[in-house]
Design an enzyme around this catalytic site. Structure first.
Site, short mmCIF file in Angstrom:
data_model
loop_
_atom_site.label_atom_id
_atom_site.label_comp_id
_atom_site.label_asym_id
_atom_site.label_seq_id
_atom_site.Cartn_x
_atom_site.Cartn_y
_atom_site.Cartn_z
N THR A 53 19.13 -2.65 -34.82
CA THR A 53 20.12 -3.32 -34.42
C THR A 53 20.55 -4.65 -35.54
OG1 THR A 53 18.49 -5.00 -34.25
CG2 THR A 53 19.23 -3.66 -31.95
N HIS A 110 27.68 -2.73 -30.07
CA HIS A 110 27.52 -4.02 -31.64
C HIS A 110 27.71 -5.60 -30.79
CE1 HIS A 110 27.54 -5.76 -35.57
NE2 HIS A 110 26.40 -6.12 -34.68
N ILE A 111 26.57 -4.83 -29.50
CA ILE A 111 26.29 -6.63 -28.36
C ILE A 111 25.15 -6.71 -29.02
CG2 ILE A 111 27.91 -5.91 -27.05
CD1 ILE A 111 25.68 -4.07 -25.47
N ARG A 137 22.01 -3.63 -39.37
CA ARG A 137 23.83 -3.06 -39.96
C ARG A 137 23.96 -2.08 -39.95
NH1 ARG A 137 25.35 -7.55 -38.11
NH2 ARG A 137 26.77 -8.86 -39.71
N GLY A 147 11.60 -10.52 -40.30
CA GLY A 147 12.62 -11.86 -40.11
C GLY A 147 12.22 -12.82 -38.65
N ARG A 148 13.24 -13.19 -38.51
CA ARG A 148 13.16 -14.19 -37.35
C ARG A 148 13.07 -13.21 -36.54
NH1 ARG A 148 16.23 -17.92 -40.62
NH2 ARG A 148 18.19 -15.85 -40.34
N ILE A 149 14.39 -12.07 -36.44
CA ILE A 149 14.33 -11.05 -35.50
C ILE A 149 13.34 -10.27 -35.05
CG2 ILE A 149 15.61 -9.68 -34.14
CD1 ILE A 149 18.14 -10.47 -35.45
N GLU A 166 32.67 0.88 -37.12
CA GLU A 166 32.93 1.10 -35.62
C GLU A 166 34.01 0.05 -35.47
OE1 GLU A 166 29.91 -2.52 -35.22
OE2 GLU A 166 28.00 -0.94 -35.56
#
Length: 314
Positions: free
Chosen positions: A229, A279-280, A231, A150-152, A260
């Site tokens: 990056t 998770h940044i 889930r 997808g986009r990422i 988390e």
């Protein structure tokens, strides 16, 4: 729309954001500082809800919110929302997919950190040890598998091509547009077996839960690097930890975990070939502002009954 309908925000809002929502009564409940019961009580008469990935909206909470029409999340992922219940209730759910560059940059950073063993080198320096004999590995010529395109992932691909990696991808969707210089593999098993680096870019849902487990990890090279990056639940963390401990994987770069924050004694935190971040992926000033603005725009559009490009369908 009922005049002065109520909107509840489970995240803090600044004056500018509140002014954009001025046509509704807005109640702000900072979910990080108050209880679930406070949020549930605020939702009793609400028609709109603004949340992020840290404010879970489960079936019980939705069932309690009998007037709820719109849930807008300041995130791309939506596994914190009981989407089956929203679908049955006809509640509109929107997300904010405007973090592609930030997450792609972080993915590339993790790739370099693990491949070049930068975390180990900086730890040496912090201890006062000058050690220049620690060898990493080049990115040039290595095969990267993007799981989900997808986009990422497409932004990661463009960065990886600039670093002279051979880029491949696997996606269950048949209609994913091709990208010059990027090869599609027919099966996940084929891609995993070929890859030197595997980067995960899929939503967390029943079909992707533990997509990387003991069996699929077993298909990978013992030198392979895993990056996540997306889930935490996409990886069976126990199986990953064991494979790393036994030398059946070369390393991992993780921005997300199954739990988390992790327990202080989580073995992943002390493994020299593992980089764990809190998770940044979207944590830049520009991206967080854009995500918040997008989510508010989505909420306003759906409350007014206007078209919204980011409505999720399940």
């Amino acid at each position: 729309m009922t005049p002065r309908a109520q909107i509840v925000s489970a995240v803090p809002l600044g004056p500018d954001q509140l002014s954009r929502l001025a046509e509704w009564d807005v109640t702000v409940v900072d979910f990080t500082k108050t209880s679930r019961d406070d949020l549930r009580a605020a939702l009793a008469g609400a028609e709109g809800l603004l949340v992020n990935s840290h404010s879970p909206v489960d079936q019980e909470m939705i069932d309690h919110s009998t007037r709820l029409r719109v849930i807008s999340t300041i995130s791309v992922g939506y596994d914190h929302i009981a989407v089956a219940t929203t679908t049955s209730r006809g509640i509109c759910v929107t997300n904010a997919p405007v973090l592609s560059d930030a997450v792609a940059d972080l993915t590339l950073g993790l790739m370099v950190m693990v491949a070049r063993r930068l975390d180990e080198a900086t730890a040496d320096m912090a201890r006062g040890t000058w050690s220049d004999g620690r060898l990493g590995t080049d990115l040039r010529g290595k095969t990267l598998l993007l799981v989900g395109f997808g986009r990422i992932a497409r932004e990661v691909a463009s960065r990886a091509l600039a670093c002279k990696l051979d880029v491949t991808y696997f996606d269950v969707r048949a209609d994913v547009p091709a990208m010059p210089g990027v090869e599609r593999v027919a099966t996940l098993a084929e891609g995993l077996a070929r890859a030197d680096i595997v980067s995960l870019h899929v939503d967390l849902n029943p079909s992707t839960f533990h997509l990387l487990d003991a069996a699929t990890i077993g298909l990978m090279k013992p030198t392979a690097i895993v990056l996540n990056t997306s889930r935490g639940g996409v990886i069976d963390q126990g199986a990953l930890t064991l494979a790393l401990a036994e030398g059946r994987l070369g390393g991992a770069g993780l921005d997300v975990l199954e739990t988390e924050p992790p327990a202080a004694d989580d073995p992943l935190l002390s493994m020299p070939n593992v980089v764990v971040l809190p998770h940044i992926g979207s944590a830049t000033i520009e991206t967080r502002d854009a995500m918040r603005d997008c989510a508010i725009n989505n909420l306003i559009a759906c409350m007014r009954g206007d078209d919204c490009a980011h409505v999720l369908t399940f």
